[in-house]
Motif scaffolding. Structure first.
Motif, PDB file in Angstrom:
ATOM      1  N   PRO A  64      -8.946   1.503  -7.337  1.00  0.00           N
ATOM      2  CA  PRO A  64      -9.942   2.452  -7.235  1.00  0.00           C
ATOM      3  C   PRO A  64     -10.237   2.743  -5.656  1.00  0.00           C
ATOM      4  CG  PRO A  64     -10.503   0.534  -8.474  1.00  0.00           C
ATOM      5  CD  PRO A  64      -9.156   0.124  -7.916  1.00  0.00           C
ATOM      6  N   ALA A  65      -9.737   1.773  -4.767  1.00  0.00           N
ATOM      7  CA  ALA A  65     -10.119   2.142  -3.262  1.00  0.00           C
ATOM      8  C   ALA A  65      -9.195   3.481  -2.950  1.00  0.00           C
ATOM      9  CB  ALA A  65      -9.634   0.876  -2.342  1.00  0.00           C
ATOM     10  N   ASP A  66      -8.288   3.938  -3.813  1.00  0.00           N
ATOM     11  CA  ASP A  66      -7.540   5.017  -3.323  1.00  0.00           C
ATOM     12  C   ASP A  66      -8.170   6.439  -3.606  1.00  0.00           C
ATOM     13  OD1 ASP A  66      -5.277   3.488  -2.351  1.00  0.00           O
ATOM     14  OD2 ASP A  66      -4.545   3.352  -4.172  1.00  0.00           O
ATOM     15  N   SER A  95     -10.018  13.289  -0.721  1.00  0.00           N
ATOM     16  CA  SER A  95      -9.809  13.868   0.669  1.00  0.00           C
ATOM     17  C   SER A  95      -8.687  14.715   1.154  1.00  0.00           C
ATOM     18  CB  SER A  95      -9.972  12.988   1.998  1.00  0.00           C
ATOM     19  OG  SER A  95      -8.752  12.195   2.010  1.00  0.00           O
ATOM     20  N   GLU A  96      -7.723  14.401   0.319  1.00  0.00           N
ATOM     21  CA  GLU A  96      -6.458  15.300   0.438  1.00  0.00           C
ATOM     22  C   GLU A  96      -6.440  16.638  -0.344  1.00  0.00           C
ATOM     23  OE1 GLU A  96      -3.667  14.851   2.334  1.00  0.00           O
ATOM     24  OE2 GLU A  96      -4.467  12.921   3.143  1.00  0.00           O
ATOM     25  N   LEU A  97      -7.590  16.843  -1.106  1.00  0.00           N
ATOM     26  CA  LEU A  97      -7.750  17.945  -1.837  1.00  0.00           C
ATOM     27  C   LEU A  97      -7.860  19.218  -1.281  1.00  0.00           C
ATOM     28  CD1 LEU A  97      -9.822  17.063  -5.312  1.00  0.00           C
ATOM     29  CD2 LEU A  97      -7.650  18.276  -5.082  1.00  0.00           C
ATOM     30  N   CYS A 128      -4.713  20.469  -6.868  1.00  0.00           N
ATOM     31  CA  CYS A 128      -4.596  19.113  -7.170  1.00  0.00           C
ATOM     32  C   CYS A 128      -3.732  17.818  -6.469  1.00  0.00           C
ATOM     33  CB  CYS A 128      -3.795  18.954  -8.609  1.00  0.00           C
ATOM     34  SG  CYS A 128      -3.723  17.404  -9.834  1.00  0.00           S
ATOM     35  N   VAL A 129      -4.181  16.911  -6.438  1.00  0.00           N
ATOM     36  CA  VAL A 129      -3.473  15.574  -5.951  1.00  0.00           C
ATOM     37  C   VAL A 129      -2.963  14.813  -6.902  1.00  0.00           C
ATOM     38  CG1 VAL A 129      -3.624  13.806  -4.024  1.00  0.00           C
ATOM     39  CG2 VAL A 129      -4.776  16.027  -3.793  1.00  0.00           C
ATOM     40  N   CYS A 130      -1.680  14.339  -7.005  1.00  0.00           N
ATOM     41  CA  CYS A 130      -1.484  13.389  -7.956  1.00  0.00           C
ATOM     42  C   CYS A 130      -0.880  11.867  -7.310  1.00  0.00           C
ATOM     43  CB  CYS A 130       0.008  13.700  -8.573  1.00  0.00           C
ATOM     44  SG  CYS A 130      -0.364  15.190  -9.627  1.00  0.00           S
ATOM     45  N   GLY A 131      -1.434  10.971  -7.659  1.00  0.00           N
ATOM     46  CA  GLY A 131      -1.059   9.620  -7.048  1.00  0.00           C
ATOM     47  C   GLY A 131       0.221   9.083  -7.657  1.00  0.00           C
ATOM     48  N   TYR A 132       0.760   7.936  -7.368  1.00  0.00           N
ATOM     49  CA  TYR A 132       1.809   7.351  -8.070  1.00  0.00           C
ATOM     50  C   TYR A 132       1.684   5.860  -7.578  1.00  0.00           C
ATOM     51  CZ  TYR A 132       4.281   7.104  -3.526  1.00  0.00           C
ATOM     52  OH  TYR A 132       4.442   6.530  -2.237  1.00  0.00           O
ATOM     53  N   ARG A 133       2.374   5.066  -8.762  1.00  0.00           N
ATOM     54  CA  ARG A 133       2.109   3.559  -8.468  1.00  0.00           C
ATOM     55  C   ARG A 133       3.235   2.868  -7.740  1.00  0.00           C
ATOM     56  NH1 ARG A 133       2.313   3.570 -15.093  1.00  0.00           N
ATOM     57  NH2 ARG A 133       3.587   5.356 -14.636  1.00  0.00           N
ATOM     58  N   ILE A 157       6.603  16.284  -9.348  1.00  0.00           N
ATOM     59  CA  ILE A 157       5.487  15.316  -9.453  1.00  0.00           C
ATOM     60  C   ILE A 157       6.503  14.006  -9.798  1.00  0.00           C
ATOM     61  CG2 ILE A 157       3.553  14.384 -10.718  1.00  0.00           C
ATOM     62  CD1 ILE A 157       2.724  17.139 -11.526  1.00  0.00           C
ATOM     63  N   ARG A 158       5.970  12.817  -8.906  1.00  0.00           N
ATOM     64  CA  ARG A 158       6.769  11.591  -8.799  1.00  0.00           C
ATOM     65  C   ARG A 158       6.640  10.723  -9.967  1.00  0.00           C
ATOM     66  NH1 ARG A 158       7.078   7.696  -3.642  1.00  0.00           N
ATOM     67  NH2 ARG A 158       8.163   5.876  -4.750  1.00  0.00           N
ATOM     68  N   ASP A 159       5.309  10.542 -10.392  1.00  0.00           N
ATOM     69  CA  ASP A 159       4.852   9.767 -11.505  1.00  0.00           C
ATOM     70  C   ASP A 159       3.895  10.168 -12.366  1.00  0.00           C
ATOM     71  OD1 ASP A 159       4.168   7.398 -12.891  1.00  0.00           O
ATOM     72  OD2 ASP A 159       3.414   6.389 -11.391  1.00  0.00           O
ATOM     73  N   THR A 160       4.033  11.090 -13.471  1.00  0.00           N
ATOM     74  CA  THR A 160       3.051  11.456 -14.426  1.00  0.00           C
ATOM     75  C   THR A 160       2.114  10.539 -15.036  1.00  0.00           C
ATOM     76  OG1 THR A 160       4.758  11.716 -15.860  1.00  0.00           O
ATOM     77  CG2 THR A 160       4.166  13.720 -14.551  1.00  0.00           C
ATOM     78  N   GLY A 161       2.532   9.121 -15.088  1.00  0.00           N
ATOM     79  CA  GLY A 161       1.922   8.295 -16.029  1.00  0.00           C
ATOM     80  C   GLY A 161       0.745   7.533 -14.732  1.00  0.00           C
ATOM     81  N   CYS A 162       0.575   8.077 -13.792  1.00  0.00           N
ATOM     82  CA  CYS A 162      -0.385   7.657 -12.706  1.00  0.00           C
ATOM     83  C   CYS A 162      -1.518   8.270 -13.033  1.00  0.00           C
ATOM     84  CB  CYS A 162       0.033   7.832 -11.327  1.00  0.00           C
ATOM     85  SG  CYS A 162      -1.435   7.286 -10.366  1.00  0.00           S
ATOM     86  N   SER A 163      -2.793   7.588 -13.364  1.00  0.00           N
ATOM     87  CA  SER A 163      -3.861   8.148 -14.125  1.00  0.00           C
ATOM     88  C   SER A 163      -4.694   8.884 -12.782  1.00  0.00           C
ATOM     89  CB  SER A 163      -4.661   7.177 -14.626  1.00  0.00           C
ATOM     90  OG  SER A 163      -5.133   6.109 -13.905  1.00  0.00           O
ATOM     91  N   LEU A 164      -4.404   8.494 -11.623  1.00  0.00           N
ATOM     92  CA  LEU A 164      -5.125   9.162 -10.332  1.00  0.00           C
ATOM     93  C   LEU A 164      -4.643  10.502 -10.173  1.00  0.00           C
ATOM     94  CD1 LEU A 164      -5.318   6.199  -7.992  1.00  0.00           C
ATOM     95  CD2 LEU A 164      -7.114   6.676  -9.569  1.00  0.00           C
TER      96      LEU A 164
END
Length: 77
Positions: free
Chosen positions: A9-11, A17-19, A24-29, A57-64
């Motif tokens: 959650p800290a991410d 801020s990267e938006l 859209c901004v996509c995180g990855y695990r 997109i590197r990781d579509t399974g990441c929910s962030l």
């Protein structure tokens, strides 16, 4: 947010801020705590999806995945 806390959650503030200037901004695990078989299946699925969609997109399974209001108009309620 996922149930097994693989997404920190800290991410969230950092991703938001990267938006600026993006839709859209996509995180990855980075440090997945899944079994080898689950990681391998996910990696294969992401490669096939990237080959088909060419979106990078590197990781579509990441929910962030924060997005701006133009992408998610329902968020403006």
């Amino acid at each position: 947010m996922d149930g097994d806390l693989q997404n920190d959650p800290a991410d969230v503030p950092r991703l938001i801020s990267e938006l600026e200037g993006c839709d859209c901004v996509c995180g990855y695990r980075a440090r997945r705590m899944d079994s080898f078989s689950k990681r391998a299946a996910s990696r294969l699925a992401n490669r096939i999806r990237n080959w088909v969609t060419r979106d990078g997109i590197r990781d579509t399974g990441c929910s962030l995945k924060p997005s701006g209001a133009t992408v998610s108009p329902i968020c403006r309620r």
